[in-house]
Structures are given as C-alpha cells and as structure tokens.
Design an enzyme around this catalytic site. Sequence first.
Site, PDB file in Angstrom:
ATOM      1  N   ASP A  89       6.985  -9.611 -14.918  1.00 42.68           N
ATOM      2  CA  ASP A  89       5.541  -9.834 -14.801  1.00 42.68           C
ATOM      3  C   ASP A  89       4.815  -8.641 -15.428  1.00 42.68           C
ATOM      4  OD1 ASP A  89       6.195 -12.065 -13.351  1.00 42.68           O
ATOM      5  OD2 ASP A  89       5.471 -11.301 -11.420  1.00 42.68           O
TER       6      ASP A  89
ATOM      7  N   GLY B 277       9.118 -13.978 -10.977  1.00 44.76           N
ATOM      8  CA  GLY B 277       9.752 -15.288 -11.085  1.00 44.76           C
ATOM      9  C   GLY B 277      10.123 -15.739  -9.684  1.00 44.76           C
TER      10      GLY B 277
ATOM     11  N   LEU C 243       0.601 -23.278   4.936  1.00 39.85           N
ATOM     12  CA  LEU C 243      -0.850 -23.495   4.962  1.00 39.85           C
ATOM     13  C   LEU C 243      -1.619 -22.188   4.812  1.00 39.85           C
ATOM     14  CD1 LEU C 243      -0.831 -25.922   8.058  1.00 39.85           C
ATOM     15  CD2 LEU C 243      -0.864 -26.583   5.643  1.00 39.85           C
ATOM     16  N   GLY C 244      -1.056 -21.213   4.087  1.00 42.10           N
ATOM     17  CA  GLY C 244      -1.734 -19.933   3.881  1.00 42.10           C
ATOM     18  C   GLY C 244      -2.107 -19.298   5.210  1.00 42.10           C
TER      19      GLY C 244
ATOM     20  N   ASP D 148      -3.313  -8.732  -0.455  1.00 41.89           N
ATOM     21  CA  ASP D 148      -2.856  -9.405  -1.675  1.00 41.89           C
ATOM     22  C   ASP D 148      -1.884 -10.510  -1.255  1.00 41.89           C
ATOM     23  OD1 ASP D 148      -1.919 -10.219  -4.120  1.00 41.89           O
ATOM     24  OD2 ASP D 148      -0.933  -8.333  -4.639  1.00 41.89           O
TER      25      ASP D 148
ATOM     26  N   GLY E  99       4.289 -16.956  -0.430  1.00 43.15           N
ATOM     27  CA  GLY E  99       5.112 -18.162  -0.397  1.00 43.15           C
ATOM     28  C   GLY E  99       6.589 -17.848  -0.631  1.00 43.15           C
ATOM     29  N   ASP E 100       6.883 -16.958  -1.586  1.00 41.27           N
ATOM     30  CA  ASP E 100       8.280 -16.604  -1.858  1.00 41.27           C
ATOM     31  C   ASP E 100       8.877 -15.820  -0.694  1.00 41.27           C
ATOM     32  OD1 ASP E 100       8.205 -17.868  -4.311  1.00 41.27           O
ATOM     33  OD2 ASP E 100       7.627 -16.059  -5.403  1.00 41.27           O
TER      34      ASP E 100
ATOM     35  N   ALA F  65       4.071  -9.849   3.782  1.00 36.89           N
ATOM     36  CA  ALA F  65       3.948  -9.702   2.323  1.00 36.89           C
ATOM     37  C   ALA F  65       2.486  -9.598   1.898  1.00 36.89           C
ATOM     38  CB  ALA F  65       4.625 -10.878   1.615  1.00 36.89           C
TER      39      ALA F  65
ATOM     40  N   ARG G 250       0.637  -5.920   1.663  1.00 33.80           N
ATOM     41  CA  ARG G 250       0.923  -4.934   0.609  1.00 33.80           C
ATOM     42  C   ARG G 250       0.650  -5.555  -0.751  1.00 33.80           C
ATOM     43  NH1 ARG G 250       5.950  -2.937   3.911  1.00 33.80           N
ATOM     44  NH2 ARG G 250       6.983  -4.801   3.195  1.00 33.80           N
TER      45      ARG G 250
HETATM   46  P1  ATP Z   1       1.709 -18.000  -3.153  1.00 33.84           P
HETATM   47  O1  ATP Z   1       1.923 -18.990  -4.263  1.00 33.84           O
HETATM   48  O2  ATP Z   1       0.426 -17.216  -3.263  1.00 33.84           O
HETATM   49  O3  ATP Z   1       2.876 -17.104  -2.912  1.00 33.84           O
HETATM   50  P2  ATP Z   1       1.917 -20.282  -1.347  1.00 33.84           P
HETATM   51  O4  ATP Z   1       0.740 -21.180  -1.537  1.00 33.84           O
HETATM   52  O5  ATP Z   1       3.223 -20.704  -1.864  1.00 33.84           O
HETATM   53  O6  ATP Z   1       1.527 -18.807  -1.808  1.00 33.84           O
HETATM   54  P3  ATP Z   1       1.068 -19.765   1.371  1.00 33.84           P
HETATM   55  O7  ATP Z   1       0.964 -21.020   2.143  1.00 33.84           O
HETATM   56  O8  ATP Z   1      -0.198 -19.164   0.856  1.00 33.84           O
HETATM   57  O9  ATP Z   1       2.150 -19.980   0.207  1.00 33.84           O
HETATM   58  O10 ATP Z   1       1.774 -18.633   2.248  1.00 33.84           O
HETATM   59  C1  ATP Z   1       3.074 -18.771   2.796  1.00 33.84           C
HETATM   60  C2  ATP Z   1       3.060 -18.329   4.240  1.00 33.84           C
HETATM   61  O11 ATP Z   1       2.652 -16.947   4.320  1.00 33.84           O
HETATM   62  C3  ATP Z   1       2.080 -19.099   5.125  1.00 33.84           C
HETATM   63  O12 ATP Z   1       2.715 -20.235   5.696  1.00 33.84           O
HETATM   64  C4  ATP Z   1       1.713 -18.067   6.181  1.00 33.84           C
HETATM   65  O13 ATP Z   1       2.618 -18.110   7.261  1.00 33.84           O
HETATM   66  C5  ATP Z   1       1.840 -16.734   5.437  1.00 33.84           C
HETATM   67  N1  ATP Z   1       0.503 -16.296   4.982  1.00 33.84           N
HETATM   68  C6  ATP Z   1      -0.076 -16.532   3.784  1.00 33.84           C
HETATM   69  N2  ATP Z   1      -1.321 -16.005   3.736  1.00 33.84           N
HETATM   70  C7  ATP Z   1      -1.536 -15.418   4.924  1.00 33.84           C
HETATM   71  C8  ATP Z   1      -2.630 -14.690   5.511  1.00 33.84           C
HETATM   72  N3  ATP Z   1      -3.766 -14.481   4.835  1.00 33.84           N
HETATM   73  N4  ATP Z   1      -2.472 -14.234   6.774  1.00 33.84           N
HETATM   74  C9  ATP Z   1      -1.332 -14.424   7.476  1.00 33.84           C
HETATM   75  N5  ATP Z   1      -0.271 -15.104   6.981  1.00 33.84           N
HETATM   76  C10 ATP Z   1      -0.361 -15.601   5.728  1.00 33.84           C
END
Ligand code: ATP
Length: 303
Positions: free
Chosen positions: A13, A39, A221-222, A246, A251-252, A282, A285
């Site tokens: 990246d 990746g 669900l973020g 950040d 998700g990873d 994650a 940081r």
């Molecule tokens: P990305 O592509 O940015 O890595 P994603 O859309 O694949 O993200 P998210 O659903 O945003 O995945 O995040 C994965 C998990 O991380 C969520 O299910 C949640 O448990 C945790 N998470 C994400 N954002 C937050 C937040 N702002 N506060 C607390 N937990 C979070």
Amino acid sequence: MTRVVVVGSANLDLGVAVPHLPAPGETVLGDDVAARPGGKGSNQAVAARRLGVETRFFAAIGDDRFGDDVRAALAAEGVPLDHLTTVEGVATGVALIVVDPEGENTIVVAPGANARLADGALAGLPAALDQGTVLVLQLEIPPATCLAAARHGRAAGARVLLNAAPLPDPVPADMTVLLREVDVLVVNEGEALRLSGSTADWPTLAAALRGLGPDAVVITLGAQGAVHADATGTATHPAYPVDAVDTTGAGDSFVGALAASLAEGLPLAEAVRRGCAAGALATTRMGAQSALPTRPELDSFQN
Ligand code: ATP
C-alpha cells in the site's frame, strides 16, 4: 491440527496524505509517501498470526522490489513464506491511497501478481489442510482460484470461511457456486444487501443468507458491532465502545480473529465476540496491518 490457512492477496500500500482529494486532471502536492504491507489476504493472515495461531499464507507476488518488501514484512510477522509464489515479469499488487484531512480517501488497486494466483500455486494446499483447519478466502484473487481453494478445503474436511470482499457490483452469477462450498460467510453491510438483494433487518438478512449455502453467516456492522446466524439461531454482538481514530483494516482484524478463534474450537458467538474486540482495537490505531492487535492485547482488552 489448529491452524488458519489464508489464500488471498498481498499488496504494498502506497499512501499519501493530501490537503484535498484531487479533482479529475488536478495535481495535488501531498506529504511523503508511506509504503506499508496490505491486501486483504495478507492483513488477515497477519491478524490471525498475531493472535498466536499457526498460520499459512498462499499468495502471489511479483519479481520486483515491492515483492521483496512484502516478503520481509510477512517474515517479520512469523508468517511462513513457503507458499508465496513469485510470478516472473509481473508487478507485485499495489494499492495507491490518498487521504484528505477528514480521513476521506480514494484508492486505486493494481492487482498485479494477485491476478495471476493460479491453481498451480495451490499445489501445497491439500497437505496444509485437515479437519482442524480454518481456510480463509476473500475476493481479491481470481474467482477460479478461490473456488478451487474452497473445494480443496471441503475435500479435506476443513472449515471454509469466505470474506466476500470486495464484492463486485453487480454480484457475479457464479457467486452462487462458490457460496455452496462455504461454511462461514463474513460480509459487511453493503455486501450483505447486495448478496441478498433484500433490505430486511440485519438478523433476518443473516438468516436468509444461510439459504445460499453457508452454515454460518456473520454481518459486520461497523460501530454497531456484528450479527451472526447459524443453525442454533441469530444473535447480535454490540461493538466495543472505543475512541476510533482510523477504521481501515477493522474488517480484516475481525476476520483474522474470527478465524483464529474458530480454529481454536470456540463456538461461533464467542468467536464473533473476539472478532468485535479485535475490530474495535484496530480502529484505535492508525493504519491497517500495523493496527492489528496481538494476543495479549486482545485478551486483556476483553477482561
Ligand atoms: P473495513 O473495510 O474498513 O476494514 P468492514 O466494512 O469490512 O471495514 P466493519 O464492519 O467496519 O468492517 O468493521 C468490522 C468490525 O470491527 C465490526 O463488526 C465491529 O465489531 C468493529 N468496529 C468497526 N468500527 C468500529 C468502531 N468505530 N467502534 C468499535 N468497533 C468497530
């Protein structure tokens, strides 16, 4: 054998902070470029490895300097390099990322060697799989390779986990074939809506997606946490409250922790809880791979 095996992408990246995102045709001066390993495959392999689980990673890199950087970064994490294929005359995958002061970004991905990860690179996969393995796949490699890997997983009695990301729009027709080879499906909100073609509530959607083949479905669900469904029912795990700086790589981090926990024999609900904790950590940081928690960090965060 307790083990996570990841088949997926490895990128370098290249990120630059800019005062504003460039309009078409515009040149914007940014800060110094930062080169970091990335990746989805590489991130998820490192996420599982940092949690102390034996991890194997099948991926392709180019015979260029960036490939050397990817190798060095994986080696530093303790991910074995035996299953890394070097494709002659092809560039290592690169993501070009520009980020503005609000955290808004634009990303261009040049898949390079990831697009050349062919069946041949999976020759060592059957020997790396058994009934204790969680095989983790995403969609940044050729669909045929992904399907071949899933079938190897099924044949070995491994648990096949597909993080269906990034999900092409429209959803390719052959996705239904892949989903029938999957035991655990992990998607985010947008991917869940597109795969199901429905706008029902999340628990209903998670349960409905099981109808496509996977025994268990998790929708992340973020900041709302995650919902999961399997044969025993449907439940939601709220997000851990944190000061997010950040969200890249959350998700990873979630997928790596979910896979590591399932490989250790934890039930789905507990694995999702650990995934939520790893995702939340994650976000506290900067960066993607650099922000992934270690085992002691994850264990002490939850207690
Ligand atoms: P990305 O592509 O940015 O890595 P994603 O859309 O694949 O993200 P998210 O659903 O945003 O995945 O995040 C994965 C998990 O991380 C969520 O299910 C949640 O448990 C945790 N998470 C994400 N954002 C937050 C937040 N702002 N506060 C607390 N937990 C979070």
